[in-house]
Design a protein around this motif. Structure first.
Motif, PDB file in Angstrom:
ATOM      1  N   UNK A   8       2.400 -10.950  10.398  1.00 41.13           N
ATOM      2  CA  UNK A   8       0.930 -10.947  10.099  1.00 41.13           C
ATOM      3  C   UNK A   8       0.617  -9.544   8.883  1.00 41.13           C
ATOM      4  N   UNK A   9       1.446  -8.438  10.004  1.00 43.11           N
ATOM      5  CA  UNK A   9       2.002  -7.357   8.940  1.00 43.11           C
ATOM      6  C   UNK A   9       2.886  -7.014   8.773  1.00 43.11           C
ATOM      7  N   UNK A  10       3.597  -7.714   8.405  1.00 40.66           N
ATOM      8  CA  UNK A  10       4.816  -8.154   7.316  1.00 40.66           C
ATOM      9  C   UNK A  10       4.495  -8.524   6.224  1.00 40.66           C
ATOM     10  N   UNK A  11       3.954 -10.026   6.469  1.00 42.18           N
ATOM     11  CA  UNK A  11       3.026 -10.412   5.288  1.00 42.18           C
ATOM     12  C   UNK A  11       1.744  -9.421   4.416  1.00 42.18           C
ATOM     13  N   UNK A  12       1.310  -8.809   5.366  1.00 37.92           N
ATOM     14  CA  UNK A  12       0.771  -7.368   4.426  1.00 37.92           C
ATOM     15  C   UNK A  12       1.427  -6.483   4.059  1.00 37.92           C
ATOM     16  N   UNK A  13       2.392  -6.242   4.335  1.00 38.75           N
ATOM     17  CA  UNK A  13       2.945  -5.174   3.620  1.00 38.75           C
ATOM     18  C   UNK A  13       3.990  -6.146   2.136  1.00 38.75           C
ATOM     19  N   UNK A  14       4.303  -7.083   2.552  1.00 35.49           N
ATOM     20  CA  UNK A  14       4.808  -8.052   1.258  1.00 35.49           C
ATOM     21  C   UNK A  14       4.171  -8.089   0.274  1.00 35.49           C
ATOM     22  N   UNK A  15       2.458  -8.410   0.762  1.00 37.01           N
ATOM     23  CA  UNK A  15       2.009  -8.276  -0.093  1.00 37.01           C
ATOM     24  C   UNK A  15       1.660  -7.703  -1.239  1.00 37.01           C
ATOM     25  N   UNK A  16       1.986  -6.102  -0.990  1.00 36.69           N
ATOM     26  CA  UNK A  16       2.187  -5.472  -1.542  1.00 36.69           C
ATOM     27  C   UNK A  16       3.090  -4.530  -2.400  1.00 36.69           C
ATOM     28  N   UNK A  17       4.088  -4.795  -1.364  1.00 39.45           N
ATOM     29  CA  UNK A  17       5.517  -4.745  -1.950  1.00 39.45           C
ATOM     30  C   UNK A  17       5.734  -5.994  -3.565  1.00 39.45           C
ATOM     31  N   UNK A  18       5.193  -6.759  -3.342  1.00 35.52           N
ATOM     32  CA  UNK A  18       4.923  -7.112  -4.199  1.00 35.52           C
ATOM     33  C   UNK A  18       4.324  -7.371  -5.531  1.00 35.52           C
ATOM     34  N   UNK A  19       3.306  -5.929  -5.590  1.00 37.96           N
ATOM     35  CA  UNK A  19       2.811  -6.396  -6.623  1.00 37.96           C
ATOM     36  C   UNK A  19       2.994  -4.682  -7.473  1.00 37.96           C
ATOM     37  N   UNK A  20       3.968  -4.851  -7.035  1.00 40.24           N
ATOM     38  CA  UNK A  20       5.095  -3.042  -7.927  1.00 40.24           C
ATOM     39  C   UNK A  20       6.399  -3.168  -7.424  1.00 40.24           C
ATOM     40  N   UNK A  77       6.573   1.726   1.275  1.00 43.89           N
ATOM     41  CA  UNK A  77       7.110   2.378   2.112  1.00 43.89           C
ATOM     42  C   UNK A  77       5.406   3.419   2.790  1.00 43.89           C
ATOM     43  N   UNK A  78       4.421   3.280   2.012  1.00 39.77           N
ATOM     44  CA  UNK A  78       3.067   3.531   2.619  1.00 39.77           C
ATOM     45  C   UNK A  78       2.776   2.160   2.991  1.00 39.77           C
ATOM     46  N   UNK A  79       2.801   0.955   3.180  1.00 46.13           N
ATOM     47  CA  UNK A  79       2.297   0.149   3.841  1.00 46.13           C
ATOM     48  C   UNK A  79       3.216  -0.069   5.222  1.00 46.13           C
ATOM     49  N   UNK A  80       4.502  -0.142   4.863  1.00 47.19           N
ATOM     50  CA  UNK A  80       5.137   0.001   6.412  1.00 47.19           C
ATOM     51  C   UNK A  80       5.133   0.617   7.275  1.00 47.19           C
ATOM     52  N   UNK A  81       4.708   1.877   6.842  1.00 49.89           N
ATOM     53  CA  UNK A  81       3.985   3.213   7.731  1.00 49.89           C
ATOM     54  C   UNK A  81       2.144   2.580   8.095  1.00 49.89           C
ATOM     55  N   UNK A  82       1.319   2.415   7.602  1.00 48.12           N
ATOM     56  CA  UNK A  82       0.138   2.051   7.515  1.00 48.12           C
ATOM     57  C   UNK A  82       0.411   0.735   8.709  1.00 48.12           C
ATOM     58  N   UNK A 118       5.236   8.071  12.385  1.00 54.59           N
ATOM     59  CA  UNK A 118       5.946   6.961  11.597  1.00 54.59           C
ATOM     60  C   UNK A 118       6.952   7.776  10.713  1.00 54.59           C
ATOM     61  N   UNK A 119       8.057   8.351  11.185  1.00 50.06           N
ATOM     62  CA  UNK A 119       9.096   8.715  10.107  1.00 50.06           C
ATOM     63  C   UNK A 119      10.043   8.210   9.252  1.00 50.06           C
ATOM     64  N   UNK A 120      10.275   8.249   7.804  1.00 52.98           N
ATOM     65  CA  UNK A 120      11.640   7.449   7.396  1.00 52.98           C
ATOM     66  C   UNK A 120      12.664   8.160   8.168  1.00 52.98           C
TER      67      UNK A 120
END
Length: 387
Positions: free
Chosen positions: A6-18, A33-38, A109-111
């Motif tokens: 579920x968390x991955x899907x939410x990140x993927x939805x944001x990534x797809x937009x941009x 990346x902000x979504x991955x951290x969130x 959540x350091x990169x």
């Protein structure tokens, strides 16, 4: 659906937009990346005792695959981050400083970025010209890094260097450098055909007065063999599988649309679609087999360092990277001009440009040459159900 999915899907939805904008402008996928951290996905591999989730390689590969379907840049940033975290998790447990670093990665959540390539060594990550120059309890390091993917956006960089100025180029260590301990002077811009959003610019990396405890004491040769190369080949392959899956999905939608236009007839591209789907299934099997083999070997240093294991990993990388390119090209042939043009529901230009990097990320020729050398000394004989 699992919490991770579920968390991955939410990140993927944001990534797809941009994704298209990231590619077009060659900019860092900041929103993804902000979504991955969130969603706290950057620390999932960190052991639970340090605040992470002790996620296995297969869990991480699933995230790479999902992101690879929508934004290759975001997927590759996540994969490269987790590759470096794998080195810490596998080899940093006997160091109090590196254990505290793992706790920080999970909490903050350091990169994490990587600096293994260097001007003058021709892309050979197993040799370094720069060296750790110790002075008491601190050290300095100056490295002409020909590439540091998303280096300007990372919170810390794991860099390779010779153990000391007198050490041979192959006697390397891995050092952790926090963002506020280094200066990065850009020496080259990442202006490429694809993978534009990874922002893999070249830098002159300079570190001064860094505590020596930040140097991992295990030889980098062991780190590379037991964690880094395995995680690199498997996670990159998962990203490429995501790209190929995206391309086949677009080809399938196109052929289905053609079929609806002429009920009762089989569209010309249907046979080519069947071939692409067949190759995609074989590609998936190769990735899954590699992941299972890696997870079976966890904790067994002899197995992880064996010739057979190295050959298996090399074969996964060269096989999957070549298949990914072929599958995307097949999908483009099925879709035709609708895939060649940008801005259509079947556009495949970005996928094709990104996947063309797959055989080049650690050159397949270099890997095949390494495999050839290993095969000269490997003993023959195996079973159908063994690696």
């Amino acid at each position: 659906m699992s919490t991770l999915a579920l968390r991955t899907r939410r990140v993927a939805e944001i990534a797809a937009l941009h994704a298209d904008e990231v590619d077009r402008e060659g900019r860092f996928p900041a929103e993804a990346v902000a979504a991955l951290k969130a969603e706290r996905l950057l620390g999932i591999q960190i052991p639970m005792q340090f605040g992470g989730e002790s996620a296995g390689m297969s869990d991480i590969a699933e995230v790479c695959f999902a992101l690879g379907q929508v934004c290759t840049a975001a997927a590759m940033v996540f994969a490269m981050h987790q590759i470096k975290v794998a080195s810490l998790v596998t080899h940093g447990l006997d160091s109090d400083w590196h254990c505290s670093l793992m706790a920080r990665i999970a909490e903050e959540q350091l990169l994490v970025a990587s600096s293994t390539t260097e001007a003058g060594i021709g892309g050979d990550l197993r040799n370094s010209l720069c060296a750790v120059e110790a002075d008491g309890e601190v050290f300095s390091l100056t490295k002409e890094a020909s590439v540091i993917s998303y280096g300007a956006h990372a919170d810390l960089i794991l860099a390779t260097a010779r153990r000391n100025p007198q050490a041979p180029t192959s006697d390397q260590v891995l050092v952790a450098l926090m963002q506020d301990q280094i200066t990065l002077t850009m020496t080259s811009r990442w202006d490429t055909l694809g993978m534009r959003g990874t922002c893999s610019d070249g830098f002159l990396l300079v570190a001064r007065d860094v505590p020596l405890v930040q140097v991992l004491q295990k030889p980098f040769a062991e780190i590379a063999a037991q964690s880094m190369l395995a995680s690199s080949h498997l996670l990159w392959s998962s990203v490429w599988f995501g790209i190929a899956s995206f391309a086949v999905d677009r080809a399938r939608a196109y052929v289905q649309g053609e079929a609806r236009k002429k009920p009762g007839s089989v569209p010309p591209g249907a046979l080519r679609l069947a071939e692409a789907a067949n190759e995609l299934q074989a590609m998936k099997g190769t990735v899954i087999a590699g992941l299972k083999r890696f997870e079976m070997a966890q904790g067994n240093v002899d197995d992880l360092s064996s010739i057979g294991f190295a050959v298996m990993l090399n074969n996964v990388k060269t096989t999957v990277s070549a298949m990914a390119v072929d599958i995307v090209q097949r999908a483009l042939g099925i879709v035709g001009l609708a895939g060649y043009k940008n801005g259509t529901p079947f556009s495949l230009g970005r996928a094709l440009r990104d996947v063309m990097s797959a055989p080049l990320m650690i050159s397949n020729d270099r890997i095949l040459a390494n495999t050839a050398n290993l095969l000269l000394v490997q003993k023959g004989g195996s079973q159908l159900m063994s690696a």
